[in-house]
Every structure is written in structure tokens, then in C-alpha cells.
Design an enzyme around this catalytic site. Structure first.
Site, short mmCIF file in Angstrom:
data_model
loop_
_atom_site.label_atom_id
_atom_site.label_comp_id
_atom_site.label_asym_id
_atom_site.label_seq_id
_atom_site.Cartn_x
_atom_site.Cartn_y
_atom_site.Cartn_z
N LYS A 166 -11.16 -10.71 5.18
CA LYS A 166 -11.66 -10.36 6.51
C LYS A 166 -12.97 -11.07 6.84
CE LYS A 166 -9.08 -6.35 7.69
NZ LYS A 166 -9.01 -4.92 7.91
N LYS A 181 1.92 -12.06 3.98
CA LYS A 181 2.31 -10.68 4.31
C LYS A 181 2.42 -10.51 5.83
CE LYS A 181 -0.71 -7.07 4.62
NZ LYS A 181 -0.52 -5.75 5.19
N LYS A 234 -0.59 -6.82 11.05
CA LYS A 234 -1.04 -6.66 12.43
C LYS A 234 -2.15 -7.63 12.79
CE LYS A 234 -1.91 -2.28 11.89
NZ LYS A 234 -2.17 -0.84 12.02
P1 ADP Z 1 -1.68 -4.20 8.56
O1 ADP Z 1 -1.95 -4.80 7.21
O2 ADP Z 1 -0.61 -4.88 9.31
O3 ADP Z 1 -2.94 -3.99 9.38
P2 ADP Z 1 -1.75 -1.35 8.25
O4 ADP Z 1 -3.18 -1.44 7.89
O5 ADP Z 1 -1.40 -0.67 9.49
O6 ADP Z 1 -1.10 -2.79 8.24
O7 ADP Z 1 -0.97 -0.68 7.06
C1 ADP Z 1 -0.46 0.60 7.05
C2 ADP Z 1 0.31 0.80 5.77
O8 ADP Z 1 1.42 -0.09 5.72
C3 ADP Z 1 -0.49 0.54 4.50
O9 ADP Z 1 -0.09 1.46 3.51
C4 ADP Z 1 -0.07 -0.85 4.09
O10 ADP Z 1 -0.16 -1.05 2.70
C5 ADP Z 1 1.38 -0.90 4.54
N1 ADP Z 1 1.78 -2.26 4.92
C6 ADP Z 1 1.18 -3.05 5.85
N2 ADP Z 1 1.79 -4.25 5.94
C7 ADP Z 1 2.81 -4.22 5.05
C8 ADP Z 1 3.81 -5.16 4.66
N3 ADP Z 1 3.90 -6.35 5.24
N4 ADP Z 1 4.70 -4.80 3.71
C9 ADP Z 1 4.64 -3.58 3.14
N5 ADP Z 1 3.71 -2.65 3.44
C10 ADP Z 1 2.80 -2.95 4.38
#
Ligand code: ADP
Ligand code: TRP
Length: 332
Positions: free
Chosen positions: A110, A198, A201
Site C-alpha cells: 500500500k 490476486k 478491489k
Molecule cells: P480486497 O483485497 O479486494 O480489498 P477485502 O479487503 O474486501 O478484499 O477482503 C475481504 C475478505 O475477502 C478478506 O478476508 C480477504 O482475505 C478475502 N479476499 C479478498 N480478495 C480475495 C481473493 N482474491 N481471493 C480470496 N479471498 C479474498
């Protein structure tokens, strides 16, 4: 056995966060005591437009309910509404070594991504996360793989706190050491546009959102990056694109990867993608419908989050009372 997890209101739910985390929350609420929250304080570590934050929080609440979180079966609330999260964060900050925070992968990513806004909140992000978890005496935290490092740090902080303050009467551990709950398949769904990264968002183009309309779903799947060759075969190192699509197919259809490979033997990428798009359009349709229903009922969303806050607060207050005593901030 208490389960807890959170999600930031920084964008809509995509199939990565759904398959990696939220799908498990929905299963867990049937059998365990569950606490889920919208991590709005975490979201402030990247620049937010105050005018839209409330809208984003309610939209995420509508999405969580639409995919199946049920306020009758779990506690759902907004993090900033329970002030104990920030109070405990400060206290935990005082025992957390800066060096531990500086080596966090998410912090490093970040600070590179948001060069112009490297604020102290980005560094202290995992301490707030530890406070979220420890406040509720959590046993299990269902998350995707990217959060493992933060969970390890939470355990370290809990242990350190218990060692340092647990000897004061009545002696004994103050926090439970939580465990991450990660299911191997789906714990890391990759970007459709770049299967070695990965789905996140932070990179909206990489995402297939749960509430994308059928036309967009088809477009995103048909243009998903695949690999050289034309065989539908699971092979993470040689075929990351197809392997990712196979994982998605597997998790949405409930059929094994072997069965899917067999069905598409000799059929090529185009046909496989077309079938996957059809499957997703069908499976995601009820979610789209329910989200609209919840969004039309703002009063219900407000009441749900307020009820959740009250229930969460009771647990949080109890922990904080003990923590304040153990640290000498209130009398024994
Ligand atoms: P991002 O990384 O897209 O901002 P979030 O912070 O909203 O995602 O993540 C919410 C939950 O979803 C967390 O537990 C995170 O580990 C899981 N998560 C986010 N992206 C993925 C992914 N690509 N595959 C599996 N789990 C994910
Ligand atoms: N940091 C998590 C993420 O980005 C969200 C989160 C905040 C969380 N607090 C938490 C997850 C506590 C589990 C437990 O996905």
C-alpha cells in the site's frame, strides 16, 4: 466457539472475497456464534470521500444480507459504531513493535500504491485489526490467504499482552489467541486480467463483482486472460489463467475439478468460458435480485446495524473493563 471477520467498505463484493471469505461466513453462522462487521475505520487509511462513505457502508450491508448473512443468526455491525475498537487499538499500539508492522506485506504494497498518502494509519492497520479480533474473544477468523500475516501478528500481540498483564489478579490470560480459518480452494482467487495477481478491489478491473449484470459477466469471462495451448487442465504454474477459472467453476457448481476437466476435454477455451459465464449468470441472479430488495428498505438496514451494534457492544465492553483493570487504567 466464537467466529469473527470483517470487510472494508472500499468497493463492492467480488467473487474473490465471496469465495475466499464471505461464503464461509454464511456457512458458519448456521453452526457457530458469529460476529461480522463493516471495517469503515480500516477504509479510512486510504483517502475516502466523506460524502459517499455512508452510502458505501449501506450498500455493502445490503450486499452482505443479499448473499445470505442473516441478522437472526449472527451479529452484523459497523466497526466505528463500537468505540472500544479504537480504544483497544491505542492500548495494543503501546506493546506492538514498529518493526513488526513495517514488515507486513500489505503495508509495503500500500505504501507503494498510495505514495502520496503514506499515513500512520496504514502502518497501524494490523493493530486495529488485532483489536477487532481480540475485543470479542474470538476463536476463529475466516479470511482469505492475504490476511494470514495479520492474523499471525494478532496472535503475537495477544500472547505478549497476556504475558505482560495476565499476572495481575485474577491471574490468567486476558485474550484468546485466535486462529485463521482458511480453506485451501478459493483462498486466493486471481485477477481475471492478470492471473498471477490476486483479484482485489484495489484494482477494480481485475474483479468480477457478485452483482455485475449478465452482459458484464459474460464480457469479463470471455475476455479473461488465459494461457498458451487449448487444453482445459488444472496446472497452477503452467496454466494460471485456466486453473483460476476452473477453481471458480468448481466452487460455483459444486463439481470437482476432475469432473469439469473431463467434461471439457478437447473442447477448447471458448466453449469452457461460455459455459462458465452461463453458470455465473444463473448462480448470481438471486443475489442481484435480493440486493435490490434490501436497498429499497433503508429503515431495515439501519435497524439491523443498530441492533448489531448493541449486541457487539455488550461483548466489547466486557473485555475492555478487564483490559483497563489489568493495565492499571482503572482500579482492581
Ligand atoms: P480486497 O483485497 O479486494 O480489498 P477485502 O479487503 O474486501 O478484499 O477482503 C475481504 C475478505 O475477502 C478478506 O478476508 C480477504 O482475505 C478475502 N479476499 C479478498 N480478495 C480475495 C481473493 N482474491 N481471493 C480470496 N479471498 C479474498
Ligand atoms: N483487513 C481485512 C481485509 O482487508 C478486513 C478486516 C478488518 C478484518 N478487521 C478484521 C478481517 C478482523 C478479519 C478480522 O480484508
Amino acid at each position: 466457539m466464537r467466529v469473527l471477520s470483517g470487510i472494508q467498505p472500499t468497493g463492492l463484493i467480488h467473487i474473490g472475497s465471496y469465495l475466499g471469505a464471505i461464503k464461509h461466513w454464511i456457512e458458519l453462522q448456521e453452526k457457530k456464534e458469529c460476529v461480522f462487521f463493516i471495517a469503515d475505520l480500516h477504509a479510512l487509511t486510504v483517502l475516502r470521500e466523506p460524502k459517499t462513505l455512508q452510502k458505501d457502508i449501506f450498500e455493502l450491508a445490503a450486499e452482505l444480507l443479499a448473499v445470505g448473512l442473516d441478522p437472526k443468526k449472527c451479529i452484523i455491525f459497523v466497526q466505528s459504531q463500537v468505540k472500544e475498537h479504537t480504544e483497544l487499538t491505542w492500548l495494543l499500539n503501546t506493546i506492538t513493535p514498529v518493526a513488526e508492522l513495517e514488515r507486513m506485506t500489505q503495508y509495503k504494497t500500500k505504501t507503494k500504491q498510495f505514495k502520496k498518502n503514506v499515513n500512520a494509519g496504514l502502518l497501524n492497520y494490523p493493530v486495529l485489526q488485532a483489536a477487532d479480533i481480540l475485543l470479542y474473544q474470538t476463536n476463529l477468523v475466516p479470511v482469505g490467504k492475504d490476511q494470514l500475516q495479520h492474523l499471525e501478528l494478532t496472535r503475537t500481540i495477544a500472547r505478549k499482552f497476556n504475558q505482560r498483564f495476565g499476572r495481575y489478579p485474577p491471574a490468567g490470560p486476558i485474550f484468546i489467541e485466535p486462529k485463521a480459518l482458511i480453506t485451501e480452494i478459493g483462498a486466493k482467487i486471481m485477477a481475471l486480467t492478470e492471473p498471477k495477481k490476486k483479484m482485489s478491489k484495489s484494482f477494480p478491473k481485475s474483479c468480477l463483482y457478485l452483482f455485475d449484470n449478465p452482459k458484464i459477466i459474460r464480457e469479463k469471462i470471455m475476455t479473461a486472460v488465459t494461457d498458451p495451448g487449448k487444453e482445459i487442465k488444472y496446472n497452477l504454474s503452467k496454466k494460471p489463467g485456466i486453473s483460476n477459472l476452473l477453481t471458480i467453476y468448481n466452487l460455483f457448481s459444486g463439481r470437482t475439478i476432475k469432473e469439469i476437466e473431463k467434461e471439457f476435454k478437447g473442447k477448447g477455451y471458448q466453449i469452457f468460458k461460455e459455459k462458465l459465464a452461463q453458470l455465473l449468470i444463473k448462480k448470481l441472479e438471486p443475489f442481484r435480485r435480493k440486493k435490490k430488495e434490501f436497498e429499497l428498505n433503508q429503515a431495515f438496514l439501519e435497524k439491523t446495524l443498530e441492533d448489531g451494534r448493541k449486541r457487539a457492544q455488550v461483548i466489547a465492553e466486557k473485555t475492555m473493563k478487564n483490559v483497563r483493570k489489568k493495565m492499571g487504567l482503572s482500579s482492581f
